[in-house]
Structures are given as structure tokens and as C-alpha cells.
Scaffold this active site. Structure first.
Site, short mmCIF file in Angstrom:
data_model
loop_
_atom_site.label_atom_id
_atom_site.label_comp_id
_atom_site.label_asym_id
_atom_site.label_seq_id
_atom_site.Cartn_x
_atom_site.Cartn_y
_atom_site.Cartn_z
CE LYS A 96 -2.48 -0.25 3.74
NZ LYS A 96 -2.10 -1.54 4.30
NE ARG B 72 6.83 -2.86 6.23
CZ ARG B 72 5.53 -2.57 6.10
NH1 ARG B 72 5.07 -2.00 5.01
NH2 ARG B 72 4.69 -2.86 7.06
NE ARG C 237 1.13 -3.96 11.42
CZ ARG C 237 1.99 -3.85 10.41
NH1 ARG C 237 3.07 -4.61 10.39
NH2 ARG C 237 1.79 -2.98 9.47
P1 AMP Z 1 0.54 1.21 8.56
O1 AMP Z 1 1.83 1.85 8.23
O2 AMP Z 1 -0.61 1.75 7.74
O3 AMP Z 1 0.59 -0.29 8.51
O4 AMP Z 1 0.19 1.59 10.07
C1 AMP Z 1 1.07 1.24 11.12
C2 AMP Z 1 0.32 1.23 12.46
O5 AMP Z 1 -0.21 2.55 12.72
C3 AMP Z 1 -0.88 0.31 12.51
O6 AMP Z 1 -0.53 -1.03 12.80
C4 AMP Z 1 -1.68 0.95 13.64
O7 AMP Z 1 -1.11 0.68 14.90
C5 AMP Z 1 -1.47 2.44 13.36
N1 AMP Z 1 -2.51 2.94 12.44
C6 AMP Z 1 -2.33 3.40 11.16
N2 AMP Z 1 -3.49 3.78 10.63
C7 AMP Z 1 -4.45 3.55 11.57
C8 AMP Z 1 -5.86 3.70 11.61
N3 AMP Z 1 -6.55 4.17 10.54
N4 AMP Z 1 -6.50 3.38 12.75
C9 AMP Z 1 -5.82 2.92 13.82
N5 AMP Z 1 -4.52 2.71 13.84
C10 AMP Z 1 -3.81 3.03 12.73
#
Ligand code: AMP
Length: 187
Positions: free
Chosen positions: A13, A127, A144
């Protein structure tokens, strides 16, 4: 154009969102990146968010929603944006609709990257080595993925019902996937 990019952790993403947003000339807004930036700067938001992120849990909706509301009100987001990693819960879907409506906007397109789960775990472990992300240990990765399947994947149904969802095959070369995404956006 207001576009959402969805897909499980490790679907690519972040990489795709950056490229596609650049091609469209709109900002790439990643809630994960904003949280990580706050964590590394040691802000109050970062201190609060870190605890959840390290456990592979979602940061509470109130915190996340307020952050997104502020970000999309920035001048560079006035002509459109690509949201990466938000919404992730039913409550966030409702909040986003309200935030957008306040500006007279709506969700124009939702792109969902679909991937093979084994491939995703392999990408995330790679990663973890490359970037040293503290939320990329195997146990946290599994949490996750589970959270995505339970809380986030079902959200695509509501966007499908609105007729804005397009599923895009996330497997293959980066450039190939980018092509598919741009095609899904009508480009
Ligand atoms: P990502 O880089 O999008 O995988 O996000 C990393 C971490 O940030 C996630 O595992 C959550 O802990 C937090 N996070 C990111 N976006 C959200 C969201 N929309 N709602 C809640 N937690 C988020």
C-alpha cells in the site's frame, strides 16, 4: 479526486500510494507514516500511539480521526488526496464520511489491493529487516493481519455497496501493480 487505498499489511500500500498520488498530483496521506513521524519526534501523539503500534493494535479512533480531520483540512489536500491506511474501523468509515461532507466532498474511489497471505508475511518479514520497524516481528505481524481480516476487510463491503470499490491484484512487479491501480482510476 478523493481516493482510498486499502489492503492487508504488507500488500504494498505505502509504496503504491506514494507512486499513484505522485502521478495524480495529489498528496499521499498515510496515517501510519504520520504516526511514525510523531513517534520519532517524540510528540505527545507519538508517545500515545507507539504503545498500540508496537503491539500491532489499532490506535484508538478518537486519536486517529482527529489527526486525519486536521490533515485533510490542510491547503494541499483541497484538490484531492490519496488516503493510505484509513479508514480501518467501522467508526472511522462514518467519521470520514462526515469529515468529507463538511468540505462538500465524498469518497470517489476505493482501491483494494488483494494479495496472497503467505506472500504478505514474507514481505513483512523482509521489511522488518530492511527498515527495522518495531511492529514487524512475526507475532505482531500475525496480530496485524488478524486485525485487518476482522476489522478492516469487512469495510470494503460498504464501499462496494456504494459502487466505488475496485479490487486490484496486488501481486507482481511494482510497476505492473501501479498500472493496474491507475487503470482502476480510469487513467
Ligand atoms: P501502517 O503503516 O498503515 O501499517 O500503520 C502502522 C500502524 O499505525 C498500525 O498497525 C496501527 O497501529 C497504526 N494505524 C495506522 N493507521 C491507523 C488507523 N486508521 N487506525 C488505527 N490505527 C492506525
Amino acid at each position: 479526486m478523493r481516493v482510498l487505498l486499502m489492503g492487508p499489511p504488507g500488500a504494498g500500500k505505502g509504496t503504491q500510494a506514494a507512486i499513484v498520488a505522485d502521478k495524480l498530483g495529489i498528496p499521499h496521506i498515510s496515517t501510519g507514516d504520520i504516526f511514525r513521524s510523531n513517534v520519532s519526534r517524540g510528540t505527545a501523539l507519538g508517545v500515545e500511539a507507539r504503545h498500540y503500534m508496537d503491539a500491532g493494535e489499532y490506535v484508538p479512533d478518537e486519536i486517529t480521526n482527529a489527526m486525519v480531520r486536521d490533515r485533510i483540512a490542510e491547503p494541499d489536500a483541497a484538490t484531492g488526496f490519496l488516503l493510505d491506511g484509513y479508514p480501518r474501523t467501522t467508526a472511522q468509515v462514518g467519521e470520514l464520511d462526515e469529515m468529507l461532507a463538511a468540505h462538500g466532498w465524498q469518497v470517489d474511489r476505493v482501491l483494494e489491493l488483494t494479495v496472497d497471505t503467505d506472500e504478505v508475511v514474507a514481505r513483512l518479514l523482509a521489511r522488518a529487516v530492511d527498515q527495522g520497524r518495531s511492529d514487524d516481528s512475526e507475532k505482531v505481524i500475525r496480530r496485524r493481519l488478524e486485525l485487518y481480516a476482522d476489522e478492516t476487510a469487512p469495510l470494503t463491503a460498504s464501499y462496494a455497496a456504494r459502487g466505488v470499490l475496485v479490487q486490484v491484484d496486488g501481486m507482481g512487479e511494482v510497476a505492473q501493480v501501479t498500472e493496474r491501480l491507475l487503470h482502476a482510476l480510469g487513467g
